[in-house]
Design a protein around this motif. Sequence first.
Motif, PDB file in Angstrom:
ATOM      1  N   TYR A 188      36.632  23.937  13.392  1.00 13.20           N
ATOM      2  CA  TYR A 188      37.854  24.477  12.791  1.00 13.20           C
ATOM      3  C   TYR A 188      37.862  25.986  13.013  1.00 13.20           C
ATOM      4  CZ  TYR A 188      38.010  19.835  10.865  1.00 13.20           C
ATOM      5  OH  TYR A 188      38.037  18.477  10.747  1.00 13.20           O
ATOM      6  N   ILE A 189      38.487  26.407  14.106  1.00 11.54           N
ATOM      7  CA  ILE A 189      38.374  27.787  14.609  1.00 11.54           C
ATOM      8  C   ILE A 189      39.125  28.764  13.728  1.00 11.54           C
ATOM      9  CG2 ILE A 189      38.853  29.266  16.595  1.00 11.54           C
ATOM     10  CD1 ILE A 189      38.549  26.802  18.334  1.00 11.54           C
ATOM     11  N   GLU A 190      40.360  28.397  13.315  1.00 10.57           N
ATOM     12  CA  GLU A 190      41.185  29.369  12.572  1.00 10.57           C
ATOM     13  C   GLU A 190      40.577  29.736  11.222  1.00 10.57           C
ATOM     14  OE1 GLU A 190      45.777  29.923  10.985  1.00 10.57           O
ATOM     15  OE2 GLU A 190      45.236  28.254  12.290  1.00 10.57           O
ATOM     16  N   PRO A 191      40.150  28.775  10.364  1.00 10.15           N
ATOM     17  CA  PRO A 191      39.509  29.181   9.104  1.00 10.15           C
ATOM     18  C   PRO A 191      38.241  30.008   9.339  1.00 10.15           C
ATOM     19  CG  PRO A 191      40.048  26.847   9.051  1.00 10.15           C
ATOM     20  CD  PRO A 191      40.274  27.321  10.425  1.00 10.15           C
ATOM     21  N   ARG A 192      37.517  29.654  10.400  1.00  8.32           N
ATOM     22  CA  ARG A 192      36.295  30.420  10.684  1.00  8.32           C
ATOM     23  C   ARG A 192      36.630  31.847  11.119  1.00  8.32           C
ATOM     24  NH1 ARG A 192      32.491  28.218  15.375  1.00  8.32           N
ATOM     25  NH2 ARG A 192      34.237  29.046  16.574  1.00  8.32           N
ATOM     26  N   ALA A 193      37.703  32.003  11.911  1.00  8.23           N
ATOM     27  CA  ALA A 193      38.094  33.344  12.352  1.00  8.23           C
ATOM     28  C   ALA A 193      38.521  34.191  11.164  1.00  8.23           C
ATOM     29  CB  ALA A 193      39.225  33.242  13.373  1.00  8.23           C
ATOM     30  N   ALA A 200      37.523  33.770   8.145  1.00  7.18           N
ATOM     31  CA  ALA A 200      36.308  34.052   7.385  1.00  7.18           C
ATOM     32  C   ALA A 200      35.519  35.194   8.011  1.00  7.18           C
ATOM     33  CB  ALA A 200      35.452  32.788   7.304  1.00  7.18           C
ATOM     34  N   TYR A 201      35.560  35.290   9.363  1.00  9.93           N
ATOM     35  CA  TYR A 201      34.847  36.388  10.032  1.00  9.93           C
ATOM     36  C   TYR A 201      35.461  37.744   9.680  1.00  9.93           C
ATOM     37  CZ  TYR A 201      32.045  33.204  12.889  1.00  9.93           C
ATOM     38  OH  TYR A 201      31.150  32.279  13.327  1.00  9.93           O
ATOM     39  N   LEU A 202      36.791  37.755   9.434  1.00  6.63           N
ATOM     40  CA  LEU A 202      37.419  39.010   9.000  1.00  6.63           C
ATOM     41  C   LEU A 202      36.831  39.455   7.667  1.00  6.63           C
ATOM     42  CD1 LEU A 202      41.165  38.314   9.870  1.00  6.63           C
ATOM     43  CD2 LEU A 202      39.647  39.945  11.000  1.00  6.63           C
ATOM     44  N   ILE A 203      36.612  38.488   6.757  1.00  5.16           N
ATOM     45  CA  ILE A 203      35.990  38.828   5.469  1.00  5.16           C
ATOM     46  C   ILE A 203      34.563  39.292   5.682  1.00  5.16           C
ATOM     47  CG2 ILE A 203      35.279  37.864   3.244  1.00  5.16           C
ATOM     48  CD1 ILE A 203      37.660  35.967   3.455  1.00  5.16           C
ATOM     49  N   LEU A 210      35.911  38.864  17.818  1.00  2.00           N
ATOM     50  CA  LEU A 210      37.045  38.162  17.224  1.00  2.00           C
ATOM     51  C   LEU A 210      38.340  38.486  17.950  1.00  2.00           C
ATOM     52  CD1 LEU A 210      37.734  36.240  14.933  1.00  2.00           C
ATOM     53  CD2 LEU A 210      38.084  38.196  13.448  1.00  2.00           C
ATOM     54  N   ILE A 211      38.497  39.747  18.370  1.00  2.00           N
ATOM     55  CA  ILE A 211      39.701  40.130  19.118  1.00  2.00           C
ATOM     56  C   ILE A 211      39.756  39.393  20.441  1.00  2.00           C
ATOM     57  CG2 ILE A 211      40.805  42.053  20.325  1.00  2.00           C
ATOM     58  CD1 ILE A 211      39.723  43.872  18.048  1.00  2.00           C
ATOM     59  N   GLU A 212      38.628  39.208  21.055  1.00  2.00           N
ATOM     60  CA  GLU A 212      38.575  38.558  22.357  1.00  2.00           C
ATOM     61  C   GLU A 212      38.834  37.049  22.239  1.00  2.00           C
ATOM     62  OE1 GLU A 212      35.465  38.016  26.106  1.00  2.00           O
ATOM     63  OE2 GLU A 212      34.953  39.314  24.402  1.00  2.00           O
ATOM     64  N   ASN A 213      38.367  36.426  21.117  1.00  2.00           N
ATOM     65  CA  ASN A 213      38.434  34.956  20.998  1.00  2.00           C
ATOM     66  C   ASN A 213      39.323  34.490  19.845  1.00  2.00           C
ATOM     67  OD1 ASN A 213      36.360  34.425  23.069  1.00  2.00           O
ATOM     68  ND2 ASN A 213      34.980  35.409  21.607  1.00  2.00           N
ATOM     69  N   ALA A 214      40.229  35.336  19.364  1.00  2.00           N
ATOM     70  CA  ALA A 214      41.062  34.972  18.209  1.00  2.00           C
ATOM     71  C   ALA A 214      41.962  33.780  18.547  1.00  2.00           C
ATOM     72  CB  ALA A 214      41.927  36.152  17.782  1.00  2.00           C
ATOM     73  N   PRO A 215      42.125  32.810  17.605  1.00  2.00           N
ATOM     74  CA  PRO A 215      42.962  31.623  17.883  1.00  2.00           C
ATOM     75  C   PRO A 215      44.445  31.938  17.889  1.00  2.00           C
ATOM     76  CG  PRO A 215      42.133  31.543  15.651  1.00  2.00           C
ATOM     77  CD  PRO A 215      41.465  32.713  16.289  1.00  2.00           C
ATOM     78  N   ASN A 216      44.875  33.041  17.261  1.00  2.00           N
ATOM     79  CA  ASN A 216      46.299  33.383  17.279  1.00  2.00           C
ATOM     80  C   ASN A 216      46.462  34.875  17.191  1.00  2.00           C
ATOM     81  OD1 ASN A 216      46.218  34.127  14.416  1.00  2.00           O
ATOM     82  ND2 ASN A 216      46.129  31.905  14.050  1.00  2.00           N
ATOM     83  N   ASP A 217      47.672  35.349  17.483  1.00  2.00           N
ATOM     84  CA  ASP A 217      47.946  36.789  17.545  1.00  2.00           C
ATOM     85  C   ASP A 217      47.802  37.444  16.180  1.00  2.00           C
ATOM     86  OD1 ASP A 217      48.407  36.514  20.217  1.00  2.00           O
ATOM     87  OD2 ASP A 217      50.600  36.342  20.007  1.00  2.00           O
ATOM     88  N   ALA A 218      48.157  36.740  15.105  1.00  2.00           N
ATOM     89  CA  ALA A 218      48.079  37.354  13.783  1.00  2.00           C
ATOM     90  C   ALA A 218      46.642  37.758  13.464  1.00  2.00           C
ATOM     91  CB  ALA A 218      48.610  36.382  12.738  1.00  2.00           C
ATOM     92  N   ILE A 219      45.705  36.880  13.706  1.00  2.00           N
ATOM     93  CA  ILE A 219      44.294  37.216  13.438  1.00  2.00           C
ATOM     94  C   ILE A 219      43.832  38.318  14.371  1.00  2.00           C
ATOM     95  CG2 ILE A 219      41.945  36.269  13.544  1.00  2.00           C
ATOM     96  CD1 ILE A 219      43.056  33.636  12.603  1.00  2.00           C
ATOM     97  N   ARG A 258      45.662  40.722  15.685  1.00  2.00           N
ATOM     98  CA  ARG A 258      46.200  42.006  15.232  1.00  2.00           C
ATOM     99  C   ARG A 258      45.445  42.510  14.010  1.00  2.00           C
ATOM    100  NH1 ARG A 258      51.157  39.451  16.513  1.00  2.00           N
ATOM    101  NH2 ARG A 258      51.431  38.842  14.319  1.00  2.00           N
ATOM    102  N   GLU A 259      45.157  41.596  13.071  1.00  2.00           N
ATOM    103  CA  GLU A 259      44.435  42.029  11.871  1.00  2.00           C
ATOM    104  C   GLU A 259      43.033  42.508  12.220  1.00  2.00           C
ATOM    105  OE1 GLU A 259      43.256  40.331   7.415  1.00  2.00           O
ATOM    106  OE2 GLU A 259      44.378  39.069   8.842  1.00  2.00           O
ATOM    107  N   ALA A 260      42.382  41.860  13.154  1.00  2.00           N
ATOM    108  CA  ALA A 260      41.033  42.291  13.574  1.00  2.00           C
ATOM    109  C   ALA A 260      41.091  43.645  14.252  1.00  2.00           C
ATOM    110  CB  ALA A 260      40.433  41.236  14.496  1.00  2.00           C
ATOM    111  N   GLN A 261      42.152  43.849  15.058  1.00  2.00           N
ATOM    112  CA  GLN A 261      42.282  45.136  15.743  1.00  2.00           C
ATOM    113  C   GLN A 261      42.529  46.253  14.750  1.00  2.00           C
ATOM    114  OE1 GLN A 261      42.019  45.601  19.250  1.00  2.00           O
ATOM    115  NE2 GLN A 261      41.854  47.725  18.545  1.00  2.00           N
ATOM    116  N   ALA A 262      43.400  45.959  13.753  1.00  2.00           N
ATOM    117  CA  ALA A 262      43.678  46.985  12.749  1.00  2.00           C
ATOM    118  C   ALA A 262      42.428  47.315  11.957  1.00  2.00           C
ATOM    119  CB  ALA A 262      44.795  46.510  11.817  1.00  2.00           C
ATOM    120  N   LEU A 263      41.618  46.305  11.632  1.00  2.00           N
ATOM    121  CA  LEU A 263      40.390  46.580  10.878  1.00  2.00           C
ATOM    122  C   LEU A 263      39.395  47.363  11.709  1.00  2.00           C
ATOM    123  CD1 LEU A 263      38.939  46.135   8.217  1.00  2.00           C
ATOM    124  CD2 LEU A 263      38.075  43.962   9.106  1.00  2.00           C
TER     125      LEU A 263
END
Length: 995
Positions: free
Chosen positions: A923-928, A930-933, A954-963, A965-970
Amino acid sequence: MASYLRAVKRFALWMASLAGLSFAQALPTLWGPERWRTAAEQLHFHEAYSWSRQEAQYFSDRLPIPMLTAPPSPMPGLWEVYALYDLLREESPRALEAYAEAQGPRYRSALARFYAAKYAFLRRSYEEALRHLGELSPQDFPRSLQEEMRFISGYSAYAMGDPGRALALLRPLTEKLGPFHDPANYYVGLILYERGDWRGAAAHLEAVQTRMPYAQEAPLWLAYSLAQIPDLPRLVQQAERWRTLKPAHGDTLWPFVVVTLAQAKECAQAEAFAEEASEHPLVRLWLGVCAYQQRRDSAALQYWAPLIGREDSLGAWALYGSALALRRLGRPEEALASLRKVPLRPTAPTAEALQLTAQLAWELRLFDTGREALLQLLQLPLPPAQRREAHRWLAEMLAAQERYTEALSRLDSVPNKAEPYQRFLMLAGFRAFSEKDFAQAESLFARCGSSEGPYTLLGRFWQAEALYRKGDLERAAQAYERFLRMPHSDTSRYAAEARLALAWTYLQMGQVEQSLRYSEALRSKGPAALRPYATFLAAHALFLKKNYSAALSLYQSLLGQLPDAQVRYYTAKTLVRLERYSDAEAVLASVLPTQPGADAALYLRAEICGVWLSRPACTREAAEQLLRHAPSSPWAGLARARLGLALAELNETSLAIQNLRKVLEEHSSNPEAVKLALDGLRELVPPGEYDALYRSFLERLPVESETRRSIEQQRLRQLAEAQRWSQLREEALLLQTRYPALTAEATQWQALAAEQLKDTAGALTLYHTLTRFPEYRPQAWEKLSRLYQSQGRLAEAWAASDSLLRYLPPSGFGRLQGLLTWAELAASQGAADTALRVCQNLLSDTLLSLTARQQVLLTLALLAERQGAPDSALAYLEAASRLEKNGLAAEALFQSARLLYQLNRWNDARSAIYRLRDELPAYIEPRARAYLILARIFLGENKRKSARQLLESLIENAPNDAIRREAQALKDSIPPEPPPSPPAPQKKKKASSKK
């Protein structure tokens, strides 16, 4: 001397005068012809007997015959001779009485009184005769006069209505011979006959031997007495003796003897005496009866033929007997014609003739004639049993004419009516069944099955059959089950058929396991004739269970047992599901086009060859065979469409277009065939020509045509799949205008198009309109709830969700999702406590699946968090993560990590994230997320390098653009690492002094 002589002469003259006077007044002597004349005159009393009245009851229960009358007195001539005597003058009794008083008390006086009594007797003044005889003493008279006095007294007593006294006076005269022996026996016999002492009467009448006229009169009464005893051998013996005599009233005696013997079925002896009265109508009637009883029907008809033209009861009975004989001779039409001539009157065999008419009408299937005869019979005064039987026969006649309602009403007065009542109900049910009025048939069969009788089991079985034909499969299955639970149902020949029908019913209801339970039992232990059908149903059930290998094995075992084309059809369908297309085509290749069910098999072969094997020649061959041998088959339209597509692949374009156009012309009522034809024409003709052809075809179709409606509905689905929302909106509006019955469907497509075009207000309006249609209400309220949520109008979203719950089923996945959505919206509107109770109640349901339980636990965690109970929320999330390893468990671990991070329990949050990584890696999206946390935790622990590396991955392997973008901003928010400070200069060491 002379004077003396004169005196003597005068005295002599006076004495002569006195003697003359005395001689003139003297009574007749009692000897000579006067004695037998006096005794014989007693027969005048024959007129006093009411023989007909006594015999009426005896003959009332037999065939009616003309009533015999008492024989008249044979003595009128003697009466006339005796009337010549002066003593029968009107003044004679008074003269005798005066003479007796004058001569009393001497013998002459008594003798005068005796003659006064005798002449009173002869004048039928019996009371006066008894009065005179009562004043006399028999001892004063000679023995011969004593017997005559006794006879006169006995006869007068009988004439005055005192038979007891008469018997007491006359019986002694029967015990000895004399002038009064035969008269006394004759009259005693008559008195005993009147009193019903047949044996005594016969004994006395037999004692009358020679004295005339009693010897001639006695045989008739003796015959009556012997017939009443009855003593037929004695009657035959006496009749043989009477042949040598000349008895009186032979025209009555001999017919009576013959009829009596015939009635006693002594037919041979009756015929022996028939020659004495061969032309008597009553004799002919009864001789005919004898012949009929001896099965000599032709002879019976000959006896009765002269009687048929008579207008009396004998003619009526002759007609009735002739009808019986003709019926037994196999001439029922002539018998019925004879019965129609029987007059309807009390002295005729009316009831018997009407009953026989009904029976013959039943045999000849002339039900109207039989019904009219029975209606006339019921108008007669009948015994209760015969009346009930007539009602039953009338009911049978009405039922034979299919007038079952009237027939059943006739049975109301018939006892023990179970058999005809149930039979009529079954017949009425079968008629309704044949007319496809299955509701009426089911009602009639149910009435039959609910009553006790010989057809109860049959009624229950056909009730189930009618329910099945009516399409009420659930009630049909229940009816079959009730039939099989009835006592003795296992011994019924319908038990196996009921189990087979039950298996088929359950199969159609989708209850495959139940169907298999019955079909497998029949397949192994059922009747040999039904085992192939049970095997077929078992195979079909396995097919529906997707156990195709087992189904294939059973279908293959049926080849050669059931109709070959149908079995091969289902075998091929199973092979198609197993993706063994070549084998399926090989199975269908051997189907003969003339076999039953070959059209379906031929079309399936054409479809297999055209869709899966890409063998257009095979498709062409199968389709042409179907169209040649079954042009009116329901598969003909599809077959011609397949033929057109196959011809196109074989580069026979003109012939292909011709066949596809023929589909549009001849099979426009088959939507699937039309769709195939249009798809083929779209590829074969230029676009402009196709558009013109398409429009002209739609215009030719009636607006109410199912094909046109189906094509236009498919057009809307195609536009939705192509996401051509504006065009979808326009054509849906046109569909609504053209087909008002499709307003709900058109509104649904318009609402979807408005929603996709971001016309939220228009979509809300359309979905509100859609709530007026019951079948679309759940979908409309769900859409309204989501749209209101997207606009932030949570109060209206909650109201829409509440409305949605009213139309959802009481259980199931949809109900659960609706309750969870309602709970979330309720919590957002300040009703978190209510929402919490609802979810806790859901959690207490033991039938809830694990996935549904996880959803409820996640909602409870959200509600607990909103109420400020993080520990409860964490407990719910922990329980959800432990139930099952799925996406909901991954979501629960992510929410746990998020909440723990917010509570500054970073180590626990890190453990939840690592569990998500190790236990649920798919389950990639919940894990991604969770990695932000986890990155934030690293930053909080000042592990910038670890956080940066994690975010870069995470930026390289993010399942969607929203994650991403949030990883890039962080990552961008991480301050850069400070440059490394230069190293401090080192001091030089002093040189060693030892140097």
